[in-house]
Enzyme design. Structure first.
Site, mmCIF file in Angstrom:
data_model
loop_
_atom_site.group_PDB
_atom_site.id
_atom_site.type_symbol
_atom_site.label_atom_id
_atom_site.label_comp_id
_atom_site.label_asym_id
_atom_site.label_seq_id
_atom_site.Cartn_x
_atom_site.Cartn_y
_atom_site.Cartn_z
ATOM 1 N NE ARG A 47 -0.381 -10.830 4.906
ATOM 2 C CZ ARG A 47 0.927 -10.785 5.113
ATOM 3 N NH1 ARG A 47 1.495 -9.693 5.625
ATOM 4 N NH2 ARG A 47 1.679 -11.834 4.827
ATOM 5 C CB THR B 231 -0.011 -4.323 1.667
ATOM 6 O OG1 THR B 231 -0.240 -5.597 2.252
ATOM 7 C CG2 THR B 231 -1.343 -3.623 1.431
ATOM 8 C CB ILE C 92 0.227 -0.898 4.367
ATOM 9 C CG1 ILE C 92 1.124 -0.042 3.470
ATOM 10 C CG2 ILE C 92 -1.070 -0.183 4.671
ATOM 11 C CD1 ILE C 92 0.463 0.361 2.155
ATOM 12 C CG ASP C 93 1.562 -6.293 6.097
ATOM 13 O OD1 ASP C 93 1.898 -5.793 7.190
ATOM 14 O OD2 ASP C 93 0.631 -7.098 5.966
ATOM 15 C CE LYS C 94 9.972 -6.752 0.568
ATOM 16 N NZ LYS C 94 10.998 -7.814 0.724
#
Length: 307
Positions: free
Chosen positions: A238, A142, A138-140
């Site tokens: 996103r 998130t 998962i993104d930084k």
């Protein structure tokens, strides 16, 4: 310093199309961009011969990926606190805080989730030098739940579930605007943006991406939704939400500059479900919303409530 060679073998059955695209669909270890680099650096063969990314695969083709990892810096275990939701001999479920990078990359050589996990436990080795144990990311900015493999057997089993779309991955997101539909599905292929390499975009020849959403609460100017991933592409939620005119609040790449102040996008991986890689038991976990997320919702209840 060279690392170990990771060899994976695949046999084409009824898949058709370009080599890079087919290989991306046959496994869950490498992204399509990584596969393209592997092909260009002669680390992929088809029936014993090197072929370009555009090679059209045929039934019966034997594809071998012999990926030579190169260590450019030392991956150091770091004593960083972890919010572990579940752990046994094969798998860890961890609640990643917003702001933490999952694995080392250019610009983020340390203080990552992987550094913390290595200090805590042995991890699987099949996903490259700098992504041990990491089955999905998962993104930084998130927050939320990730499953981590502690050995290669578990990693293969969990990756196969992702490919077969057997996992449950539900996110909560706060988005701009009021979504009128109660539920909906966004089915739009994703790939690297031709205009900005830092971004993903809906592109005609991209990889299939499907996001299902359900409205949880409407405010005057925002909507709280639950998103269930059918696929797990980079920046999928996103980009998909931006594409329907409802970007995630606080998203620095795909959202508007005028937004609610936070520490990144208001996107949280709340629910994670999978079959245990060894026992086959169905397992499901939930992580509460981060404090800043709940505080923002409480503020909206007072200042942006519907009438």
């Amino acid at each position: 310093m060279a690392g170990a060679t990771t060899e994976q073998r695949f046999k084409v059955s009824d898949e058709t199309g370009r080599l890079d695209k087919v290989l991306a669909g046959l496994q869950a270890i490498w992204s399509r961009s990584q596969i393209d680099k592997l092909i260009k650096t002669a680390q992929v063969t088809v029936n014993g011969q090197q072929q370009p990314s555009k090679y059209q695969v045929q039934a019966g083709d034997q594809i071998v990926v012999a990926a030579q990892t190169v260590q450019t810096t030392e991956l150091t275990p770091e004593n960083i606190p972890l919010d572990i939701v579940y752990e046994d001999d094969d798998v860890i479920v961890v609640n990643k805080p917003q702001g933490m990078v999952v694995h080392p990359a250019p610009g983020h050589p340390d203080q990552t989730l992987v550094n913390a996990l290595l200090y805590h436990s042995p991890l699987s080795t099949i996903n490259g030098e700098f992504r041990p144990g990491i089955v999905h990311r998962i993104d930084k900015d998130t927050s939320g739940l990730l499953m981590v493999a502690k050995n290669d057997q578990a990693h293969h089993a969990l990756a196969a579930q992702l490919k077969a779309k057997k996992n449950l991955r539900e996110y909560w997101a706060l988005v701009h605007g009021v979504i009128k539909e109660t539920t909906g599905t966004i089915d739009a292929p994703l790939g690297r943006s031709p205009k900005d390499r830092k971004k993903q975009a809906i592109v005609k020849d991209g990889r299939q991406a499907v996001t299902h959403f359900e409205v949880l609460k409407r405010y005057q100017h925002y909507t709280l939704i639950a998103c269930r991933l059918e696929t797990g592409r980079t920046h999928q939620i996103r980009v998909h939400l931006q594409s329907i005119g409802h970007p995630i609040v606080g998203d620095p790449l795909y959202g508007p500059k005028k937004t609610i102040t936070g520490h990144g996008q208001f996107l949280h991986a709340r629910t994670l479900g999978f079959e245990h890689p060894v026992t086959g038991q169905l397992m499901q976990f939930e992580a509460p919303l981060p404090a800043i997320f709940t505080a923002t919702l409480a503020k909206l209840d007072k200042t942006d409530a519907t009438h």
